[in-house]
Scaffold this motif. Structure first.
Motif, PDB file in Angstrom:
ATOM      1  N   ALA A 230       0.820  -1.215   0.000  1.00 16.01           N
ATOM      2  CA  ALA A 230       0.000   0.000   0.000  1.00 16.01           C
ATOM      3  C   ALA A 230       0.855   1.266   0.000  1.00 16.01           C
ATOM      4  O   ALA A 230       0.359   2.354  -0.313  1.00 16.01           O
ATOM      5  CB  ALA A 230      -0.926   0.001   1.216  1.00 16.01           C
ATOM      6  N   LYS A 231       2.146   1.114   0.338  1.00  8.91           N
ATOM      7  CA  LYS A 231       3.041   2.269   0.412  1.00  8.91           C
ATOM      8  C   LYS A 231       4.064   2.287  -0.722  1.00  8.91           C
ATOM      9  O   LYS A 231       5.061   3.010  -0.639  1.00  8.91           O
ATOM     10  CB  LYS A 231       3.775   2.260   1.757  1.00  8.91           C
ATOM     11  CG  LYS A 231       2.858   2.372   2.963  1.00  8.91           C
ATOM     12  CD  LYS A 231       3.646   2.295   4.264  1.00  8.91           C
ATOM     13  CE  LYS A 231       2.740   2.364   5.478  1.00  8.91           C
ATOM     14  NZ  LYS A 231       3.516   2.240   6.749  1.00  8.91           N
ATOM     15  N   ARG A 232       3.840   1.494  -1.754  1.00  6.99           N
ATOM     16  CA  ARG A 232       4.771   1.524  -2.883  1.00  6.99           C
ATOM     17  C   ARG A 232       4.886   2.945  -3.421  1.00  6.99           C
ATOM     18  O   ARG A 232       3.870   3.628  -3.615  1.00  6.99           O
ATOM     19  CB  ARG A 232       4.291   0.607  -4.006  1.00  6.99           C
ATOM     20  CG  ARG A 232       4.612  -0.852  -3.815  1.00  6.99           C
ATOM     21  CD  ARG A 232       4.283  -1.653  -5.069  1.00  6.99           C
ATOM     22  NE  ARG A 232       4.513  -3.081  -4.870  1.00  6.99           N
ATOM     23  CZ  ARG A 232       4.323  -4.004  -5.807  1.00  6.99           C
ATOM     24  NH1 ARG A 232       3.898  -3.639  -7.011  1.00  6.99           N
ATOM     25  NH2 ARG A 232       4.558  -5.279  -5.548  1.00  6.99           N
ATOM     26  N   PRO A 233       6.103   3.402  -3.700  1.00  4.24           N
ATOM     27  CA  PRO A 233       6.263   4.771  -4.196  1.00  4.24           C
ATOM     28  C   PRO A 233       5.687   4.972  -5.591  1.00  4.24           C
ATOM     29  O   PRO A 233       5.351   6.093  -5.979  1.00  4.24           O
ATOM     30  CB  PRO A 233       7.785   4.963  -4.199  1.00  4.24           C
ATOM     31  CG  PRO A 233       8.341   3.575  -4.267  1.00  4.24           C
ATOM     32  CD  PRO A 233       7.383   2.715  -3.509  1.00  4.24           C
ATOM     33  N   ALA A 234       5.563   3.899  -6.346  1.00  4.67           N
ATOM     34  CA  ALA A 234       5.002   3.960  -7.699  1.00  4.67           C
ATOM     35  C   ALA A 234       4.658   2.540  -8.117  1.00  4.67           C
ATOM     36  O   ALA A 234       5.060   1.568  -7.464  1.00  4.67           O
ATOM     37  CB  ALA A 234       6.005   4.576  -8.676  1.00  4.67           C
ATOM     38  N   ALA A 235       3.908   2.426  -9.202  1.00  2.00           N
ATOM     39  CA  ALA A 235       3.581   1.097  -9.713  1.00  2.00           C
ATOM     40  C   ALA A 235       4.848   0.420 -10.228  1.00  2.00           C
ATOM     41  O   ALA A 235       5.698   1.057 -10.851  1.00  2.00           O
ATOM     42  CB  ALA A 235       2.548   1.214 -10.827  1.00  2.00           C
ATOM     43  N   TYR A 236       4.990  -0.859  -9.946  1.00  2.18           N
ATOM     44  CA  TYR A 236       6.145  -1.610 -10.427  1.00  2.18           C
ATOM     45  C   TYR A 236       5.842  -2.190 -11.810  1.00  2.18           C
ATOM     46  O   TYR A 236       4.703  -2.578 -12.088  1.00  2.18           O
ATOM     47  CB  TYR A 236       6.477  -2.754  -9.466  1.00  2.18           C
ATOM     48  CG  TYR A 236       7.076  -2.324  -8.148  1.00  2.18           C
ATOM     49  CD1 TYR A 236       7.427  -1.000  -7.903  1.00  2.18           C
ATOM     50  CD2 TYR A 236       7.296  -3.253  -7.138  1.00  2.18           C
ATOM     51  CE1 TYR A 236       7.978  -0.614  -6.691  1.00  2.18           C
ATOM     52  CE2 TYR A 236       7.850  -2.876  -5.916  1.00  2.18           C
ATOM     53  CZ  TYR A 236       8.182  -1.556  -5.702  1.00  2.18           C
ATOM     54  OH  TYR A 236       8.731  -1.181  -4.503  1.00  2.18           O
ATOM     55  N   PRO A 237       6.833  -2.264 -12.675  1.00  2.00           N
ATOM     56  CA  PRO A 237       6.609  -2.860 -14.001  1.00  2.00           C
ATOM     57  C   PRO A 237       6.163  -4.314 -13.879  1.00  2.00           C
ATOM     58  O   PRO A 237       6.506  -5.005 -12.915  1.00  2.00           O
ATOM     59  CB  PRO A 237       7.986  -2.768 -14.671  1.00  2.00           C
ATOM     60  CG  PRO A 237       8.742  -1.750 -13.894  1.00  2.00           C
ATOM     61  CD  PRO A 237       8.223  -1.818 -12.492  1.00  2.00           C
ATOM     62  N   ALA A 238       5.403  -4.769 -14.849  1.00  2.00           N
ATOM     63  CA  ALA A 238       4.924  -6.151 -14.835  1.00  2.00           C
ATOM     64  C   ALA A 238       6.108  -7.114 -14.788  1.00  2.00           C
ATOM     65  O   ALA A 238       7.057  -6.976 -15.567  1.00  2.00           O
ATOM     66  CB  ALA A 238       4.077  -6.426 -16.069  1.00  2.00           C
ATOM     67  N   PRO A 239       6.090  -8.084 -13.877  1.00  2.00           N
ATOM     68  CA  PRO A 239       7.219  -9.020 -13.772  1.00  2.00           C
ATOM     69  C   PRO A 239       7.552  -9.724 -15.082  1.00  2.00           C
ATOM     70  O   PRO A 239       8.725  -9.928 -15.404  1.00  2.00           O
ATOM     71  CB  PRO A 239       6.746 -10.013 -12.708  1.00  2.00           C
ATOM     72  CG  PRO A 239       5.792  -9.234 -11.867  1.00  2.00           C
ATOM     73  CD  PRO A 239       5.080  -8.327 -12.828  1.00  2.00           C
ATOM     74  N   ARG A 240       6.535 -10.082 -15.836  1.00  2.00           N
ATOM     75  CA  ARG A 240       6.793 -10.816 -17.079  1.00  2.00           C
ATOM     76  C   ARG A 240       7.537  -9.944 -18.091  1.00  2.00           C
ATOM     77  O   ARG A 240       8.406 -10.431 -18.820  1.00  2.00           O
ATOM     78  CB  ARG A 240       5.481 -11.328 -17.666  1.00  2.00           C
ATOM     79  CG  ARG A 240       5.661 -12.460 -18.664  1.00  2.00           C
ATOM     80  CD  ARG A 240       4.324 -13.091 -19.021  1.00  2.00           C
ATOM     81  NE  ARG A 240       4.491 -14.236 -19.890  1.00  2.00           N
ATOM     82  CZ  ARG A 240       4.771 -15.465 -19.464  1.00  2.00           C
ATOM     83  NH1 ARG A 240       4.902 -15.700 -18.172  1.00  2.00           N
ATOM     84  NH2 ARG A 240       4.917 -16.459 -20.322  1.00  2.00           N
ATOM     85  N   GLU A 241       7.209  -8.650 -18.114  1.00  2.00           N
ATOM     86  CA  GLU A 241       7.920  -7.746 -19.015  1.00  2.00           C
ATOM     87  C   GLU A 241       9.389  -7.631 -18.606  1.00  2.00           C
ATOM     88  O   GLU A 241      10.289  -7.632 -19.453  1.00  2.00           O
ATOM     89  CB  GLU A 241       7.263  -6.366 -18.998  1.00  2.00           C
ATOM     90  CG  GLU A 241       5.874  -6.322 -19.609  1.00  2.00           C
ATOM     91  CD  GLU A 241       5.275  -4.933 -19.535  1.00  2.00           C
ATOM     92  OE1 GLU A 241       6.028  -3.978 -19.219  1.00  2.00           O
ATOM     93  OE2 GLU A 241       4.066  -4.795 -19.784  1.00  2.00           O
ATOM     94  N   MET A 242       9.631  -7.531 -17.309  1.00  2.00           N
ATOM     95  CA  MET A 242      11.006  -7.427 -16.827  1.00  2.00           C
ATOM     96  C   MET A 242      11.772  -8.728 -17.078  1.00  2.00           C
ATOM     97  O   MET A 242      12.970  -8.717 -17.359  1.00  2.00           O
ATOM     98  CB  MET A 242      11.022  -7.101 -15.335  1.00  2.00           C
ATOM     99  CG  MET A 242      10.421  -5.748 -14.972  1.00  2.00           C
ATOM    100  SD  MET A 242      11.320  -4.344 -15.716  1.00  2.00           S
ATOM    101  CE  MET A 242      10.294  -4.021 -17.172  1.00  2.00           C
ATOM    102  N   ALA A 243      11.060  -9.845 -16.988  1.00  2.00           N
ATOM    103  CA  ALA A 243      11.710 -11.142 -17.180  1.00  2.00           C
ATOM    104  C   ALA A 243      12.170 -11.351 -18.616  1.00  2.00           C
ATOM    105  O   ALA A 243      13.048 -12.176 -18.879  1.00  2.00           O
ATOM    106  CB  ALA A 243      10.760 -12.262 -16.768  1.00  2.00           C
ATOM    107  N   ARG A 244      11.582 -10.618 -19.543  1.00  2.00           N
ATOM    108  CA  ARG A 244      11.974 -10.747 -20.951  1.00  2.00           C
ATOM    109  C   ARG A 244      13.274  -9.993 -21.263  1.00  2.00           C
ATOM    110  O   ARG A 244      13.905 -10.243 -22.293  1.00  2.00           O
ATOM    111  CB  ARG A 244      10.865 -10.211 -21.859  1.00  2.00           C
ATOM    112  CG  ARG A 244       9.582 -11.028 -21.835  1.00  2.00           C
ATOM    113  CD  ARG A 244       8.577 -10.452 -22.827  1.00  2.00           C
ATOM    114  NE  ARG A 244       7.276 -11.077 -22.710  1.00  2.00           N
ATOM    115  CZ  ARG A 244       6.936 -12.234 -23.272  1.00  2.00           C
ATOM    116  NH1 ARG A 244       7.821 -12.888 -23.999  1.00  2.00           N
ATOM    117  NH2 ARG A 244       5.718 -12.728 -23.113  1.00  2.00           N
TER     118      ARG A 244
END
Length: 274
Positions: A230-244
């Motif tokens: 709930a305290k994330r500073p921003a949305a994190y990129p989709a894990p699958r996109e990062m995994a590519r």
């Protein structure tokens, strides 16, 4: 600014484990999701995870500063085996102590020193709880990673052997102000004695990870994760996109990724095993 988990996964580096080649896309995505969840849980406990390739240096600085809620987790280019293993190791340490306190409530001078008020005859007893926690963090990577994240590939610990303080030898290490050096058995100078003591501790530690204990760990982790997410500073990129993303090694003369303004070859590049 310290590196974030997003910085770490957006700029994957080559590693000796060849994770990008040996793990499937689904596995790599699960690994990145696990790193996100670890980051959330630590934030939920009030800790700041530092993802720069500088864990040993930051640990020494933390010893000097004392009560800071830093969790430095990265000293290697590997993400899916070494970094994730480092994070699970830290989670177990947190569960063995008070995750809301600096260093989870463990005095920063351990395991090679004790507070000056501890008498020499009490050194071994004072160090024993730390050694127990380290043994659990050492042997618990696989069961905890599987219970929390469904991970089945091999995770690597942060070091080659557990970091134990076995009083009674003749090795000495520097300790922070307010602590006294403890003569101890070192795994380089006293390998047989060290390994014997470590094996006994680690055999006992394996028995700690019962189904009930793993369930308790999962419940505490998920509660902290909810608060931290709930305290994330921003949305994190989709894990699958990062995994590519394919690993890419910076040029030797490029600026280091950690923001030190030094060249890669003179800074974190020297820490990356390829």
């Amino acid at each position: 600014m310290p590196a974030t988990v997003v910085d770490a996964v957006q700029l994957p580096l080559p590693c000796a484990c060849r994770c990008h080649e040996t793990l499937t896309l689904d596995e790599r995505a699960a690994g990145i999701e696990a790193l996100y969840r670890f980051d959330d849980a630590m934030r939920g406990w009030g800790q700041t995870v530092i993802w720069d390739l500088a864990a040993p240096t930051l640990w020494r600085l933390q010893q000097q500063l004392g009560d800071v809620k830093w969790v430095a987790v990265r000293d290697n280019g590997c993400i899916h085996s070494r970094l994730l293993g480092f994070c699970v190791h830290e989670l177990i340490h947190a569960m063995c102590g008070d995750p809301s306190k600096p260093n989870y409530g463990t005095p920063v001078g351990l395991p090679y020193g004790v507070p000056e008020h501890v008498s020499p005859t009490e050194e071994a007893a004072y160090l024993h709880p730390f050694n127990q926690h380290e043994a659990r963090a050492w042997v618990g990577l696989a069961p905890v990673a599987h219970r929390l994240f469904g991970i089945e590939w091999t995770l690597l610990p942060a070091r080659d052997v557990g970091t134990y303080g076995f009083a009674g030898g003749n090795s000495l290490c520097d300790v922070p102000e307010g602590y006294r050096k403890v003569p101890h058995y070192d795994h380089h100078q006293h390998p047989r004695r060290y390994d014997s003591l470590a094996r006994k501790l680690e055999d006992e530690a394996r028995e700690w990870f019962t189904p009930d204990k793993l369930g308790e760990i999962a419940a505490k982790f998920e509660d902290a994760e909810r608060h931290g997410r709930a305290k994330r500073p921003a949305a994190y990129p989709a894990p699958r996109e990062m995994a590519r993303l394919k690993p890419k090694k910076p040029g030797r003369n490029d600026l280091c990724l950690c923001g030190s303004m030094r060249k890669w070859k003179q800074c974190c590049g020297a820490l990356v095993e390829v």
